[in-house]
Design an enzyme around this catalytic site. Structure first.
Site, short mmCIF file in Angstrom:
data_model
loop_
_atom_site.label_atom_id
_atom_site.label_comp_id
_atom_site.label_asym_id
_atom_site.label_seq_id
_atom_site.Cartn_x
_atom_site.Cartn_y
_atom_site.Cartn_z
N ASN A 1 3.21 -4.23 -2.12
CA ASN A 1 2.55 -3.20 -2.38
C ASN A 1 1.39 -2.92 -1.56
O ASN A 1 0.44 -3.74 -1.52
CB ASN A 1 2.00 -3.23 -3.87
CG ASN A 1 1.15 -1.98 -4.05
OD1 ASN A 1 1.70 -0.70 -4.28
ND2 ASN A 1 -0.07 -1.94 -4.14
N GLU A 2 1.47 -1.86 -0.65
CA GLU A 2 0.38 -1.53 0.26
C GLU A 2 -0.18 -2.31 1.26
O GLU A 2 -1.05 -2.08 1.95
CB GLU A 2 -0.77 -0.81 -0.47
CG GLU A 2 -0.39 0.48 -1.26
CD GLU A 2 -1.40 1.13 -2.38
OE1 GLU A 2 -1.13 2.36 -2.78
OE2 GLU A 2 -2.59 0.51 -2.38
#
Length: 797
Positions: free
Chosen positions: A407-408
């Site tokens: 995630n990210e």
């Protein structure tokens, strides 16, 4: 035959020379809470007073007796959180450093005092950081140096409660000759038949034993002899019934049983449920960029998704029933995809079983989030071991359709100044673009893998390029108004959202003695986002006259604004199918009572956003929006049937006058969108006017050309009637965004709908459950709607 003895009873937690009763599965915080050592960290500002728990060592002990008539006994921990040393009468059995793995220790014939000593997660993480060097992250806590649930260390919606403990079940396994150590089921569909190939690995105590595995599924049986410690058995199920996502078909599941035998004597058995379906991820380039479309059984989907965080900051408290309740709420809101976010955990079998039954597609992140993760040892070996174990563990579930690397973090490397600060040090790229895709390709080739979210598919493009792959839309909320959602059409929106406080009864339980205000001490403590209240206030001010000193009105308007914001995005993006192929709202759930982006708050109560999702994610949706200077009605049809009918348009004033109207024929193909241009004479002009579009089945779209703060609303007038389990409201004027806050009637009460707009003469019946002492005056006081100015609610219309 392998025998299993649960081993969760009789544990104690050592604390200050005392032995406290310990729940296994559980954690230190829940044991201390049960013993009265700490107050509930979810209430008031008690979280701060519990910070010491994560900073010290903890030891769990019990008495072990492994006596049994079988040749071998293993002590099996399904989950230890996190850095632990396991000893038996002082003899070291092993050390662990990964919350996301299980552990097995031979204890044949042993007896004595079993101890599990947990180091402080801070101490362990900081020691790794000192050896490998500091890496940047979105938060100051050292979560990226330890294979542990990252959000234990706090997040912009979660408390900092750094756990330790035996967080998943413990058991003793007694066996002879051989046991099944791993089964890897490859489930595919070929020419209408289901194919199950079971790759089997065994552990032997007798190397010369003749081993047979027999598999059964769908009335089919196959046997094979194992040579050595591994083998495979393949079955073909003719005329198989396909498993479909909810809304596309049924979810038939087939029992698979694999038995390990020697000389016809059963030794061990492995049982799971599987579903037959195909899944692909279409990432082909096209005229709009690079797509990101899930294809299940050949059917291209617009994914109607929500992001999932751990449902409790203490995950051992999440029961099978609680998973069913929360995921059932998602399904009831017409959600068909749940993304298990990378700052949490690989969830328990109960989570994926529920998704299998409910037809909820699962997008599974590997647990990496918002940080640069070192790739050196000891972390690299732990990452590979956990990935291999969990990929195989989750393979049987047909609901699981996508593995995602992180995630990210790819985005963070490019945009958050990580590249300069890292100066060539490792940061996780080797996991996401190397190790993890290799593990998935080797072990689970039936499912697609993507390197991250967001990810455009190549370093030649910006990682969060909306025209390529997955996109996270956080300029809206952080800096821009939600009207900006309409400025672009991403290929797949994997994160977007808007904050609102939890339900009133949730706040009252969490802050029992506090006079509530947006900036009261407890409210601020239960707001973890950077400048969260400032963003709430600025977001309100763009649309409403912000009420001063009226908490109840502020509470209502912030919840309306959250629902409006998410609606603005989903309506726009669904209207651009198939260019946009999915939205995944941040977020479905909360892990404690907090002001956040969740649709269901930390006590399980539904916010207005939750009910709005039912409309936004329904198979059929009407939405009005301005495109190229024209007002357009988009009719979205995600059902399998063509949509034929008509839509009625009315141009109205806020005081109830009808200025014009028309009926337009509506023809929408299955899984398609049709745009109809609104006749210019029906386009509302100025703050006093709006447009209503109605179609059969109660479908409605509204278009107000100016923000609410510019609309000269008339004082709302309505009648309220009650019947058992129902409140009926009949409008005498325009009543916009009427909301019955059922939890104000009774903390146990629930309403079956959220925001609804009534034209003069219209009525709505709101179902209410859990209201023990119905009272018409209380019902009226719990009704909120748009008003010309903030008003004294003691004398409602």
């Amino acid at each position: 035959m392998l025998e299993v003895t649960p081993f969760g009873e009789g544990w104690v937690l050592e604390y200050e020379g005392r032995e406290l009763p310990a729940a296994v599965p559980g954690c230190v915080h829940t044991d201390l809470l049960a013993a009265g050592v700490i107050p509930d960290p979810f209430l008031g500002r008690n979280e701060t007073g519990a910070a010491w728990v994560g900073r010290r060592e903890w030891t769990y002990t019990t008495e072990l007796s492994a006596a049994n008539g079988q040749e071998r006994t293993d002590l099996v921990f399904d989950g230890l959180d996190t850095a632990a040393e396991i000893t038996l009468d002082g003899r070291l059995l092993g050390r662990t450093r990964n919350m996301h793995r299980s552990y097995r220790f031979p204890v044949t014939g042993s007896a004595g005092r079993l101890a599990v000593r947990f180091a402080s997660a801070y101490s362990e993480a900081e020691a790794v950081r000192d050896r490998l060097g500091e890496r940047p992250a979105a938060y100051a806590e050292p979560y990226q140096y330890l294979r542990k649930m990252a959000c234990s260390f706090g997040w912009d919606w979660g408390p900092t409660l750094v756990t330790a403990g035996i967080w998943r079940p413990v058991r003793l396994e007694h066996w002879s000759t051989a046991r099944i150590s791993r089964v890897r089921p490859l489930v595919t569909v070929h020419q209408g038949a289901g194919v199950v190939e079971l790759r089997v690995e065994v552990e032997r105590s007798d190397a010369a034993a003749r081993l047979i595995v027999e598999a059964r599924v769908g009335g089919q049986v196959a046997r094979t002899r194992l040579t050595g410690s591994a083998g495979a058995v393949r079955l073909r199920v003719p005329d198989v019934r396909l498993w479909w996502p909810r809304g596309y078909g049924e979810q038939p599941l087939y029992d698979v049983e694999l038995t390990l035998s020697s000389e016809e004597v059963p030794l061990d058995v492995w049982r799971r449920r599987v579903g037959f379906r195909t899944v692909e991820l279409d990432r082909r380039p096209d005229a709009h960029g690079t797509g990101f479309t899930l294809v299940v059984n050949g059917e291209r989907l617009f994914a109607r998704g929500v992001n999932w965080i751990p449902d409790d900051v203490f995950p051992s408290r999440v029961t099978r029933e609680r998973y069913r309740e929360r995921l059932g709420q998602a399904a009831a809101a017409n959600v068909d995809l749940v993304r298990v976010w990378g700052g949490g955990i690989y969830e328990s079998e109960d989570f994926y079983d529920a998704c299998d039954d409910l037809g909820l597609l699962v997008w599974q992140d590997f647990p990496f989030a918002c940080a640069a993760y070192p790739e050196e040892q000891p972390l690299r070996g732990e990452v590979e071991a956990e990935a291999r174990e969990n990929v195989v563990r989750l393979m049987p579930h047909p609901s699981l359709v996508l593995w995602n690397g992180n995630n990210e973090n790819l985005w963070g490397f490019r945009d958050w100044d990580w590249e300069r600060r890292l100066a060539g040090e490792s940061w996780g790229e080797g996991y996401y673009l190397g190790l993890l895709p290799r593990v998935v390709a080797e072990l689970d080739p039936t499912r697609p893998y993507t390197a991250g979210s967001p990810w455009s598919g190549s370093w030649d493009r910006h990682p969060n390029d909306p025209a390529h792959g997955t996109h996270h839309s956080w300029e809206v909320w952080n800096r821009e108004d939600y009207a900006a959602y309409r400025s672009e059409v991403p290929r797949f929106v994997a994160e977007f959202g808007w904050q609102a406080p939890p339900a009133y009864a949730t706040l009252r339980r969490a802050l029992p003695a506090e006079e509530l205000a947006p900036d009261s001490p407890g409210m601020l403590h239960h707001q973890k986002a950077d400048d969260g209240n400032g963003k709430l206030e600025r977001g309100l001010a763009r649309h409403f006259a912000v009420p001063a000193g009226d908490f109840d009105r502020w509470h209502y308007l912030t919840q309306v604004n959250q629902a409006r914001a998410v609606a603005a995005g989903i309506e726009h993006w669904r209207a651009h199918w198939p260019v946009c192929a999915g939205t995944v709202v941040w977020q479905l759930n909360d892990c404690w009572p907090v002001t956040s982006w969740a649709a269901v708050d930390g006590d399980g109560r539904e916010k207005p956003l939750y009910h709005e999702l039912k409309r936004l994610y329904a198979d059929r949706l009407l939405t009005l929006h301005v495109r190229s200077g024209k007002l357009v009605l988009a009719a979205v049809n995600q059902s399998a049937d063509a949509w034929s009918g008509s839509v009625t348009l009315r141009r109205m004033t806020v005081d109830g006058q009808v200025l014009g109207g028309a009926s337009m024929a509506l023809e929408v193909a299955a899984r398609a969108v049709t745009d109809l241009v609104v006749p210019p004479e029906l386009r509302p002009d100025g703050p006093k006017e709006f447009l209503v579009a109605d179609a059969w089945g109660g479908l409605r779209a509204l278009h107000f050309p100016v923000p609410d703060r510019e609309i000269p609303y008339v004082r709302p007038e309505f009648d309220v009637a009650m019947a058992p389990g129902a409140v009926t409201v009949t409008a005498r004027t325009l009543v916009r965004d009427l909301l019955l806050q059922a939890d104000r009637l009774d903390p146990a009460a629930r309403a079956d709908r959220g925001l609804v707009t009534l034209l003069p003469g219209e009525r709505v019946t709101i179902g209410v459950t859990g209201w023990r002492t119905p009272d018409p005056s209380a019902a009226r006081r719990a009704l909120y709607c748009m008003e010309p100015d903030p008003m004294d609610r003691t004398e409602p219309a």
